[in-house]
Design a protein around this motif. Structure first.
Motif, short mmCIF file in Angstrom:
data_model
loop_
_atom_site.label_atom_id
_atom_site.label_comp_id
_atom_site.label_asym_id
_atom_site.label_seq_id
_atom_site.Cartn_x
_atom_site.Cartn_y
_atom_site.Cartn_z
N ARG A 86 0.84 -1.21 0.00
CA ARG A 86 0.00 0.00 0.00
C ARG A 86 0.87 1.25 0.00
N ARG A 87 2.00 1.21 0.71
CA ARG A 87 2.90 2.38 0.70
C ARG A 87 3.45 2.59 -0.71
N ARG A 88 3.86 1.47 -1.35
CA ARG A 88 4.40 1.57 -2.72
C ARG A 88 3.34 2.12 -3.66
N ASP A 89 2.12 1.62 -3.50
CA ASP A 89 1.03 2.06 -4.36
C ASP A 89 0.78 3.58 -4.20
N ARG A 90 0.87 4.07 -2.98
CA ARG A 90 0.69 5.51 -2.77
C ARG A 90 1.80 6.29 -3.48
N VAL A 91 3.03 5.81 -3.33
CA VAL A 91 4.16 6.51 -3.95
C VAL A 91 3.99 6.52 -5.47
#
Ligand SMILES: NC(=O)c1ccc[n+]([C@@H]2O[C@H](COP(=O)([O-])OP(=O)(O)OC[C@H]3O[C@@H](n4cnc5c(N)ncnc54)[C@H](OP(=O)(O)O)[C@@H]3O)[C@@H](O)[C@H]2O)c1
Length: 230
Positions: A69-74
């Motif tokens: 989810r963090r990667r997706d936000r970035v």
């Protein structure tokens, strides 16, 4: 000033309506699957707000936990986890609290005009202190967050803050998780305090969804005409 962000209140309570115990012991209301659901709601927001009482009592990190989810936000051009926001009248917050020390994103502390100097003194190194007015006004706070680009705000408690968002008619959606046990101690913090709520026996809120998540149940209420279905 910007528009007030879409505001989603999220919390868990015991069957008898308590957010916590009256003791030092931290109350675990959610289960793993529900914590993962909360993580996904966090990942979809621009900012997460809790009251200073929650920062002091729970010492939460308020980060998106899942690396995907963090990667997706970035990948969407966002910081890995949302902006963190708190509010305080007395400015008695520890700069070493995990709210301030975890995550690289900006932290905002709203306080009334009279407390700004003290708050900057104590927290200026670890957060941006914002003058919230005299007294601090949650509608103004929402508009200020809007002007900072916050379009979706998640409010994660505690009871004092939830009461004000609800009585002020400043929430669009409520996610309420009910855990399968009782606290049974009126010294503990209830979901909300006394107040004049827009939803009452004459004006019922709309129950938009009910979901069983292991041993807890998620109740999702639509609280405004802006309510977004997924
Ligand atoms: N079950 C859940 O989902 C959940 C979620 C979050 C928290 N909790 C529990 O809730 C409890 C904390 O709740 P709480 O009601 O005591 O605290 P809270 O709502 O987290 O924070 C209250 C504090 O926020 C500040 N504040 C609130 N409204 C303000 C305003 N209009 N202007 C300026 N400052 C304002 C004040 O800080 P100062 O005192 O610094 O002036 C106030 O004492 C904890 O025990 C925690 O475990 C449970």
């Amino acid at each position: 000033m910007g528009d007030r962000p879409y505001t989603l209140l999220s919390c868990g309570m015991s069957i008898d309506g308590y957010l916590d115990t009256a003791s030092e012991r931290r109350l675990v209301l959610s289960n793993e699957d529900d914590l993962d659901r909360v993580d996904s709601v966090r990942a979809g927001c621009d900012a997460i707000l809790v009251g200073a009482g929650t920062v002091r009592n729970d010492n939460p990190r308020l980060l998106v936990r899942s690396p995907e989810r963090r990667r997706d936000r970035v990948a969407r051009g966002l910081p890995p986890t949302p902006l963190k926001v708190t509010l305080t009248r007395r400015a008695r917050l520890d700069p070493g609290a995990r709210f301030f020390t975890t995550g690289d994103e900006e932290k905002l502390v709203y306080c009334p005009t009279d407390a700004v100097a003290e708050a900057r003194d104590r927290l200026g190194e670890v957060a941006t202190v914002v003058d919230g007015g005299r007294p601090l006004d949650l509608e103004h706070l929402g508009e200020d967050l809007g002007s900072r680009g916050v379009r979706r705000l998640m409010v994660e408690g505690g009871g004092t803050v939830l009461t004000q968002f609800l009585t002020g008619d400043l929430a669009d959606e409520l996610h309420l998780v009910v855990a399968p046990f009782f606290v049974g101690d009126s010294r503990a913090r209830r979901l909300v305090g006394d107040g004049c709520f827009p939803w009452n026996p004459d004006r019922r809120a709309r129950l938009a969804d009910v979901r069983r998540i292991g041993d807890v149940v998620l109740l999702r209420y639509a609280l405004s005409s802006r309510f977004e279905t997924d």
